[in-house]
Design an enzyme around this catalytic site. Sequence first.
Site, mmCIF file in Angstrom:
data_model
loop_
_atom_site.group_PDB
_atom_site.id
_atom_site.type_symbol
_atom_site.label_atom_id
_atom_site.label_comp_id
_atom_site.label_asym_id
_atom_site.label_seq_id
_atom_site.Cartn_x
_atom_site.Cartn_y
_atom_site.Cartn_z
ATOM 1 N N HIS A 147 16.525 -1.597 -3.577
ATOM 2 C CA HIS A 147 15.662 -0.982 -2.571
ATOM 3 C C HIS A 147 15.443 -1.919 -1.389
ATOM 4 C CE1 HIS A 147 14.729 1.699 -5.938
ATOM 5 N NE2 HIS A 147 14.331 2.565 -5.025
ATOM 6 N N LYS A 181 9.303 -2.617 -0.342
ATOM 7 C CA LYS A 181 8.798 -1.866 -1.481
ATOM 8 C C LYS A 181 7.792 -2.700 -2.262
ATOM 9 C CE LYS A 181 10.394 0.773 -5.496
ATOM 10 N NZ LYS A 181 9.416 1.834 -5.178
HETATM 11 N N1 LIG Z 1 8.948 10.154 -5.322
HETATM 12 C C1 LIG Z 1 9.847 9.853 -4.385
HETATM 13 O O1 LIG Z 1 10.848 10.577 -4.163
HETATM 14 C C2 LIG Z 1 9.625 8.622 -3.541
HETATM 15 C C3 LIG Z 1 10.481 8.307 -2.490
HETATM 16 C C4 LIG Z 1 10.173 7.174 -1.684
HETATM 17 C C5 LIG Z 1 9.034 6.431 -1.952
HETATM 18 N N2 LIG Z 1 8.243 6.769 -3.012
HETATM 19 C C6 LIG Z 1 7.005 6.061 -3.324
HETATM 20 O O2 LIG Z 1 6.044 6.463 -2.361
HETATM 21 C C7 LIG Z 1 5.108 5.407 -2.147
HETATM 22 C C8 LIG Z 1 5.015 5.120 -0.661
HETATM 23 O O3 LIG Z 1 6.244 4.622 -0.218
HETATM 24 P P1 LIG Z 1 6.436 4.326 1.367
HETATM 25 O O4 LIG Z 1 7.747 3.642 1.513
HETATM 26 O O5 LIG Z 1 6.145 5.552 2.134
HETATM 27 O O6 LIG Z 1 5.264 3.258 1.603
HETATM 28 P P2 LIG Z 1 4.526 2.920 2.992
HETATM 29 O O7 LIG Z 1 3.807 1.628 2.751
HETATM 30 O O8 LIG Z 1 5.478 3.030 4.116
HETATM 31 O O9 LIG Z 1 3.482 4.114 3.157
HETATM 32 C C9 LIG Z 1 2.306 4.185 2.410
HETATM 33 C C10 LIG Z 1 1.207 4.708 3.326
HETATM 34 O O10 LIG Z 1 0.049 4.966 2.564
HETATM 35 C C11 LIG Z 1 -1.068 4.487 3.280
HETATM 36 N N3 LIG Z 1 -2.186 4.289 2.351
HETATM 37 C C12 LIG Z 1 -2.456 3.211 1.587
HETATM 38 N N4 LIG Z 1 -3.574 3.412 0.868
HETATM 39 C C13 LIG Z 1 -4.010 4.657 1.195
HETATM 40 C C14 LIG Z 1 -5.093 5.466 0.786
HETATM 41 N N5 LIG Z 1 -6.006 5.002 -0.100
HETATM 42 N N6 LIG Z 1 -5.219 6.709 1.302
HETATM 43 C C15 LIG Z 1 -4.336 7.172 2.209
HETATM 44 N N7 LIG Z 1 -3.268 6.461 2.640
HETATM 45 C C16 LIG Z 1 -3.121 5.223 2.128
HETATM 46 C C17 LIG Z 1 -0.595 3.231 3.961
HETATM 47 O O11 LIG Z 1 -1.440 2.850 5.035
HETATM 48 C C18 LIG Z 1 0.796 3.677 4.407
HETATM 49 O O12 LIG Z 1 0.760 4.282 5.680
HETATM 50 C C19 LIG Z 1 5.583 4.244 -3.013
HETATM 51 O O13 LIG Z 1 4.892 4.275 -4.241
HETATM 52 C C20 LIG Z 1 7.048 4.573 -3.259
HETATM 53 O O14 LIG Z 1 7.544 4.035 -4.474
HETATM 54 C C21 LIG Z 1 8.521 7.834 -3.811
HETATM 55 O O1 LIG Z 2 11.345 3.501 -1.180
HETATM 56 C C1 LIG Z 2 10.721 3.544 -2.264
HETATM 57 O O2 LIG Z 2 9.690 2.856 -2.527
HETATM 58 C C2 LIG Z 2 11.196 4.469 -3.332
HETATM 59 N N1 LIG Z 2 10.442 4.633 -4.369
HETATM 60 C C3 LIG Z 2 10.696 5.528 -5.441
HETATM 61 C C4 LIG Z 2 10.781 4.752 -6.742
HETATM 62 O O3 LIG Z 2 9.997 3.752 -6.866
HETATM 63 O O4 LIG Z 2 11.567 5.154 -7.619
HETATM 64 C C5 LIG Z 2 11.886 6.434 -5.187
HETATM 65 C C6 LIG Z 2 12.964 5.779 -4.488
HETATM 66 C C7 LIG Z 2 12.503 5.167 -3.175
#
Ligand SMILES: NC(=O)c1ccc[n+]([C@@H]2O[C@H](COP(=O)([O-])OP(=O)(O)OC[C@H]3O[C@@H](n4cnc5c(N)ncnc54)[C@H](O)[C@@H]3O)[C@@H](O)[C@H]2O)c1
Ligand SMILES: O=C(O)C1=N[C@H](C(=O)O)CCC1
Length: 246
Positions: A131, A135
């Site tokens: 990643h 992250k």
């Molecule tokens: N399920 C999926 O398909 C998938 C895909 C990508 C990322 N993710 C996950 O999503 C999460 C976010 O990833 P990202 O890359 O967007 O992170 P990021 O840090 O870019 O975005 C997170 C956002 O949440 C905000 N935030 C933090 N605490 C908060 C709160 N209490 N209330 C509201 N907003 C709050 C932050 O200020 C930030 O803008 C991670 O856990 C990541 O693993 C999941």
């Molecule tokens: O960018 C991230 O953070 C991602 N988080 C998810 C994970 O933790 O599996 C999905 C993939 C991207």
Amino acid sequence: MIKVGVLGARGRMGAEVCRAVEGADDMELVAAVDQDDVRDPLAAADVAVDFTHPDAVMDNVRWCVEHGLHVVVGTTGFDASRLDTVRSWLTAHGKGNVLIAPNFGIGAVLMMHFAQKAAPFFESVEIIELHHPNKADAPSGTAHRTAELVAAARGEAGTGPSPDATTAELKGARGADVDGVRVHAVRLSGLIAHQEVLLGGHGEVLTVRHDSMNRESFMPGVLLGVRSVAGLPDRLTVGIESLLGL
Ligand SMILES: NC(=O)c1ccc[n+]([C@@H]2O[C@H](COP(=O)([O-])OP(=O)(O)OC[C@H]3O[C@@H](n4cnc5c(N)ncnc54)[C@H](O)[C@@H]3O)[C@@H](O)[C@H]2O)c1
Ligand SMILES: O=C(O)C1=N[C@H](C(=O)O)CCC1
């Protein structure tokens, strides 16, 4: 028209979700909140979507369940204990369903499914997730869930543990141990989200790999989740496999 609120709206994924919702003919973005914002605008939504942080998501889900919202959760960091806690909130509040998926990417979900099906046929299985360096959590939620699915499939099939003669290890060299499956996490500039499942047998290796080239790739699965969450048969659903008929 599905009214949607986004938590983490100014983040990498949350901003993408806002764009996807605004581009959907059957959805209306009614709230876009981020850290330190009040959550009250979310009360106007039918469905809340959370892409925040593992340290923030539980309080957000609790708030949404208490306000009777359906919740689609992409934020990672969910273990069995957290899932039980969410179930207890749902039992206490009669409205709203929760859909939690570590990966909404269709290809990634298929990767996990293929790995689960193949795992009992190979002596060894290990996972490498790769990643972007921004992250927060390691290993990824996808790798953690893949390992759990692989371990469960191997347990049901009576497949023994992967052979490993390691007796002298520099701490961390063999990666994390998730239910007996080794998981290795790479953090590298230039990457988005990638995973390889390596399945080793006698004279052969099967590699199942998925690459997320951008964050827009997750949106079809997120929108599917938003459209589906209200009609799911269970109050809490983990993963979108059932939404894809897998
Ligand atoms: N399920 C999926 O398909 C998938 C895909 C990508 C990322 N993710 C996950 O999503 C999460 C976010 O990833 P990202 O890359 O967007 O992170 P990021 O840090 O870019 O975005 C997170 C956002 O949440 C905000 N935030 C933090 N605490 C908060 C709160 N209490 N209330 C509201 N907003 C709050 C932050 O200020 C930030 O803008 C991670 O856990 C990541 O693993 C999941
Ligand atoms: O960018 C991230 O953070 C991602 N988080 C998810 C994970 O933790 O599996 C999905 C993939 C991207």
